[in-house]
Design an enzyme around this catalytic site. Structure first.
Site, PDB file in Angstrom:
ATOM      1  N   LEU A  30      23.121 -40.235 -16.231  1.00  0.00           N
ATOM      2  CA  LEU A  30      23.411 -39.538 -14.648  1.00  0.00           C
ATOM      3  C   LEU A  30      24.473 -40.828 -14.775  1.00  0.00           C
ATOM      4  O   LEU A  30      24.377 -41.832 -15.327  1.00  0.00           O
ATOM      5  CB  LEU A  30      22.567 -39.809 -13.770  1.00  0.00           C
ATOM      6  CG  LEU A  30      21.601 -38.946 -13.910  1.00  0.00           C
ATOM      7  CD1 LEU A  30      20.657 -38.511 -12.701  1.00  0.00           C
ATOM      8  CD2 LEU A  30      22.114 -36.894 -13.570  1.00  0.00           C
ATOM      9  N   ASP A  31      25.831 -40.714 -14.061  1.00  0.00           N
ATOM     10  CA  ASP A  31      26.473 -41.856 -13.280  1.00  0.00           C
ATOM     11  C   ASP A  31      26.306 -42.551 -12.296  1.00  0.00           C
ATOM     12  O   ASP A  31      25.069 -42.020 -12.064  1.00  0.00           O
ATOM     13  CB  ASP A  31      28.091 -41.472 -13.534  1.00  0.00           C
ATOM     14  CG  ASP A  31      28.257 -40.099 -14.276  1.00  0.00           C
ATOM     15  OD1 ASP A  31      28.756 -40.741 -15.293  1.00  0.00           O
ATOM     16  OD2 ASP A  31      29.749 -39.305 -14.408  1.00  0.00           O
ATOM     17  N   THR A  32      27.295 -43.662 -12.331  1.00  0.00           N
ATOM     18  CA  THR A  32      26.281 -44.334 -11.541  1.00  0.00           C
ATOM     19  C   THR A  32      26.019 -43.680 -10.180  1.00  0.00           C
ATOM     20  O   THR A  32      25.709 -44.301  -9.862  1.00  0.00           O
ATOM     21  CB  THR A  32      26.559 -46.167 -11.603  1.00  0.00           C
ATOM     22  OG1 THR A  32      26.881 -46.262 -12.834  1.00  0.00           O
ATOM     23  CG2 THR A  32      26.645 -46.875 -10.668  1.00  0.00           C
TER      24      THR A  32
END
Length: 230
Positions: free
Chosen positions: A54-56
């Site tokens: 997952l993206d930050t």
């Protein structure tokens, strides 16, 4: 054991664990601090194998394998789109369309961004619904059918409605308490068993409104919805 700041441990199975990642938490270690995977390994005292990410800015459901053999199996399933993923997002403004598909190749743009192209040689494919939850604000239920970097962020940006709090694809001057993209559901078959996980967002004042809660009742089983056809 859980870290209330960075994650909640939702499930521990023989071959994998499932956690709810908090927003603004790095997946891998960087900036001199331990990323989520390293923190989980330290907290749980087990070796873990990432099979998707997952993206930050993105919160929500994250699956990590507990062995290299399980990791190989899950990696193949993710790459072959045998794991169904469902995301929630909030965006301000009126989209070019309120439900349907976003399809197109993705090309690199400036500042680490990507853009949706008119070609479809190897396209990013996303199905979505949306529903108004406040004046000028819509909740989106997104189902990516491919696994491209920044796919959902680019998909909503291409509709003219970048995700609330996404400083890369939206207005960097807009102040919000988080980026409003959340991994809401997972469904897959493993070792002859069907696994389904649903995780409503726990943080973000705009995710906690009664209108959003009411819509999540409607979208409570995303794998059973009649998704838009092409």
């Amino acid at each position: 054991m859980t870290s209330p700041d960075n994650y909640r441990l939702l499930a521990t199975e023989a071959d994998f664990i499932v956690v709810d990642k908090a927003p603004a938490v790095h997946f891998h270690s960087q900036d001199g601090t331990a990323g989520l995977v390293a923190q989980l390994e330290a907290d749980l005292n087990i070796k873990l194998y990432p099979v998707h990410r997952l993206d930050t800015m993105t919160s929500g459901l994250l699956l990590l394998a507990r062995s290299s053999a399980a990791a190989a199996g899950f990696t193949a399933m993710f790459s072959q789109h045998q794991v169904q993923k469902y995301y929630l997002a909030l965006a301000a403004g009126k989209p070019k369309k309120k439900q349907g598909w976003v399809i197109g190749d993705m090309g690199k743009s400036r500042r680490g961004m990507y853009k949706l192209l008119r070609t479809t040689a190897n396209p990013a494919i996303t199905q979505f619904f949306s529903q108004s939850v406040a004046e000028g604000l819509r909740l989106y239920l997104l189902k990516p059918l491919s696994g491209k970097t920044h796919q959902l962020r680019v998909a909503l940006s291409s509709l003219g409605v970048p995700i609330l709090g996404d400083s890369l694809y939206g207005d960097a001057q807009t102040i919000t308490d988080r980026g409003y993209l959340h991994a809401y559901g997972l469904e897959f078959h493993w070792q002859g068993q069907v696994f389904r996980y649903l995780c409503p967002p726990q943080t973000g004042c705009q995710f906690q409104t009664p209108a959003v809660a009411n819509q999540l009742q409607v979208w409570g089983e995303p794998w059973s919805l009649n998704w838009p056809q092409r």
